[in-house]
Scaffold this active site. Structure first.
Site, PDB file in Angstrom:
ATOM      1  N   SER A 183       0.794  -1.231   0.000  1.00  0.00           N
ATOM      2  CA  SER A 183       0.000   0.000   0.000  1.00  0.00           C
ATOM      3  C   SER A 183       0.823   1.276   0.000  1.00  0.00           C
ATOM      4  O   SER A 183       0.310   2.338  -0.323  1.00  0.00           O
ATOM      5  CB  SER A 183      -0.941   0.000   1.199  1.00  0.00           C
ATOM      6  OG  SER A 183      -0.199  -0.142   2.388  1.00  0.00           O
ATOM      7  N   HIS A 211      -5.397  -4.356  -1.328  1.00  0.00           N
ATOM      8  CA  HIS A 211      -5.282  -3.365  -2.408  1.00  0.00           C
ATOM      9  C   HIS A 211      -5.302  -4.011  -3.796  1.00  0.00           C
ATOM     10  O   HIS A 211      -5.242  -3.317  -4.804  1.00  0.00           O
ATOM     11  CB  HIS A 211      -4.007  -2.529  -2.240  1.00  0.00           C
ATOM     12  CG  HIS A 211      -4.112  -1.536  -1.130  1.00  0.00           C
ATOM     13  ND1 HIS A 211      -4.728  -0.318  -1.284  1.00  0.00           N
ATOM     14  CD2 HIS A 211      -3.726  -1.592   0.164  1.00  0.00           C
ATOM     15  CE1 HIS A 211      -4.693   0.342  -0.138  1.00  0.00           C
ATOM     16  NE2 HIS A 211      -4.084  -0.407   0.759  1.00  0.00           N
ATOM     17  N   LYS A 241     -12.290  -1.402   0.311  1.00  0.00           N
ATOM     18  CA  LYS A 241     -11.509  -0.510  -0.547  1.00  0.00           C
ATOM     19  C   LYS A 241     -12.181  -0.443  -1.922  1.00  0.00           C
ATOM     20  O   LYS A 241     -13.192   0.224  -2.060  1.00  0.00           O
ATOM     21  CB  LYS A 241     -10.057  -0.963  -0.565  1.00  0.00           C
ATOM     22  CG  LYS A 241      -9.415  -0.629   0.793  1.00  0.00           C
ATOM     23  CD  LYS A 241      -8.012  -1.108   0.979  1.00  0.00           C
ATOM     24  CE  LYS A 241      -7.514  -0.635   2.349  1.00  0.00           C
ATOM     25  NZ  LYS A 241      -6.521  -1.519   2.951  1.00  0.00           N
TER      26      LYS A 241
HETATM   27  C1  LIG Z   1      -6.511  -1.821   4.390  1.00  0.00           C
HETATM   28  C2  LIG Z   1      -5.869  -3.120   4.596  1.00  0.00           C
HETATM   29  C3  LIG Z   1      -6.439  -4.064   5.449  1.00  0.00           C
HETATM   30  C4  LIG Z   1      -7.643  -3.761   6.278  1.00  0.00           C
HETATM   31  O1  LIG Z   1      -8.811  -3.800   5.544  1.00  0.00           O
HETATM   32  P1  LIG Z   1     -10.141  -3.158   6.149  1.00  0.00           P
HETATM   33  O2  LIG Z   1     -11.236  -3.822   5.431  1.00  0.00           O
HETATM   34  O3  LIG Z   1     -10.057  -1.696   5.918  1.00  0.00           O
HETATM   35  O4  LIG Z   1     -10.121  -3.485   7.617  1.00  0.00           O
HETATM   36  C5  LIG Z   1      -5.834  -5.303   5.547  1.00  0.00           C
HETATM   37  N1  LIG Z   1      -4.730  -5.596   4.850  1.00  0.00           N
HETATM   38  C6  LIG Z   1      -4.146  -4.709   4.023  1.00  0.00           C
HETATM   39  C7  LIG Z   1      -2.926  -5.107   3.256  1.00  0.00           C
HETATM   40  C8  LIG Z   1      -4.692  -3.433   3.872  1.00  0.00           C
HETATM   41  O5  LIG Z   1      -4.119  -2.550   3.052  1.00  0.00           O
END
Ligand SMILES: *Cc1c(COP(=O)(O)O)cnc(C)c1O
Length: 393
Positions: A183, A211, A241
């Site tokens: 990310s 992502h 996301k």
């Molecule tokens: C954002 C993210 C999460 C968490 O996801 P949410 O649904 O927002 O709790 C988990 N793993 C990675 C790699 C992320 O970037």
């Protein structure tokens, strides 16, 4: 308020402020769109959200959520194993498994709780977990909850991973965990080679595709993009996301999902997602199943945005995905640049130490399918002017 606790809290906050690490909360005075309203200022170009496909306010998702609220109510009323499992949860899990080409899937309240749910549930004190040094915080916490031994390998470094595999031959089971798309830099894990190594050393592979979901492989994720979805044992996806709503899921074998329904603690002890959330997710997956037009638009915009930034002389690092860092280096300059961008009508956030290494500060930008060409052209103009105003060019 207990005076001892209050004194501790105040001194911790003061320390953050002294180190310029205290973060003010950004408040959006309207929906998370291509242009947003902040502090009474409408029309700010939003390059900071994970709403990659613009699904968070897609009319089909909103309509599905409203209809489900009428039919099922606002809340699920219990944890999944009590009375919290509604037919709509089962339907979503079937839809996700079909979409991901896996035997089964299980939905959690978030990507974060998916990691907390799966990692400690499938490992014990006889095992070793091999984890990338740049893995997401929720993987780190999931690993902390496990009794397994932890070995951190260098970022996407296959020889470092192999060293760890060689050194853990005595383990009962070995689990390699990696983000699919990272990310902070927007780079992609070398899954085909990782899967080969895993096979050679009899290790299982888990990919956290938070992502990558909705972004890679026409929306089906990074494992699908590389054609290794049959060889990745555990795929974690987020529904928060690109999918635009809220939640996470694990996709994999029937045995994996069965075991999680028996032991994964966020599944057992935290209430099920409300039906409107589930219905909106189903509408999003349906859109992705139908065609890849939103994902295609995202990549088209990302290519335009990246080449525009490069044309202006910016360094976009090692990004291979829509996540596009604009490398600055110095922390204070990155913070100044963020403020200058907001003055110019663009929201893009500085990412600084300790989130990334010291001296590697950057502005992280995330173009999306909801941006028009005009939004991106305007944003490029703002980047140029902001860079000049802080003395970058
Ligand atoms: C954002 C993210 C999460 C968490 O996801 P949410 O649904 O927002 O709790 C988990 N793993 C990675 C790699 C992320 O970037």
């Amino acid at each position: 308020m207990n005076a001892t606790l209050n004194g501790w809290l105040t001194s911790q906050i003061d320390k953050l402020k002294e180190q310029s690490l205290y973060k003010e909360q950004l408040v959006l005075e309207g929906p998370c769109n291509n242009r947003i309203t902040i502090a009474g200022r409408p029309g700010i170009i939003n390059l900071a959200s994970n709403n990659y496909l613009g699904l968070a306010n897609h009319p089909k998702l909103v309509a599905a959520a409203c209809e489900a609220a009428g039919k099922w109510g606002a809340g699920a009323g219990a944890v999944r194993p009590i009375t919290g499992t509604l037919q709509i949860h089962v339907d979503l899990e079937k839809q996700l498994a079909a979409f991901k080409h896996t035997e089964a899937s299980l939905v959690f309240q978030s990507g974060f709780t998916s990691n907390a749910g799966v990692i400690p549930t499938i490992t014990d004190e006889n095992d070793v977990i091999l984890t990338d040094e740049l893995n997401h915080a929720s993987i780190i916490d999931g690993v902390r909850l496990s009794k397994a031994q932890r070995k951190i390998y260098k970022h996407c470094d296959l020889s470092s991973l192999e060293e760890g595999l060689k050194a853990s031959a005595a383990a009962a089971k070995r689990l390699i965990i990696t983000d699919g798309v990272f990310s902070m830099d927007g780079d992609i894990a070398p899954l085909p080679d990782m899967v080969k190594l895993a096979k050679a050393y009899d290790a299982a592979v888990m990919v956290d595709d938070a992502h990558g979901s909705g972004v890679m492989g026409g929306g089906r994720g990074t494992a699908y993009h590389f054609g290794v979805h049959e060889d990745v044992d555990i795929q974690l996806g987020t529904l928060s996301k690109a999918v635009g709503v809220m939640g996470g899921y694990i996709a994999g074998s029937r045995a994996l999902i069965d075991w999680l329904t028996q032991r994964a603690r966020p599944f057992l002890f935290s209430t099920a997602q409300p039906a409107p959330v589930v219905a909106a997710i189903m509408a999003a997956i349906e859109l992705m199943e139908k065609d890849t037009s939103l994902t295609d638009k995202l990549w088209e915009n990302a290519a335009f945005w990246k080449s525009g930034l490069k044309g202006l002389g910016f360094d976009t690092g090692v990004s291979e995905t829509p996540i596009t860092p604009v490398m600055i280096g110095d922390e204070a300059t990155a913070m100044k640049f963020q403020r200058a961008l907001l003055n110019e009508g663009v929201l893009a956030l500085a990412i600084v130490y300790p989130t990334v290494a010291a001296g590697k500060a950057r502005i992280r930008t995330m173009p999306s399918a909801m941006h028009s060409r005009e939004d991106l052209v305007d944003a490029l103009g703002a980047f140029k002017r902001a860079a000049e105003s802080v003395g970058l060019f």
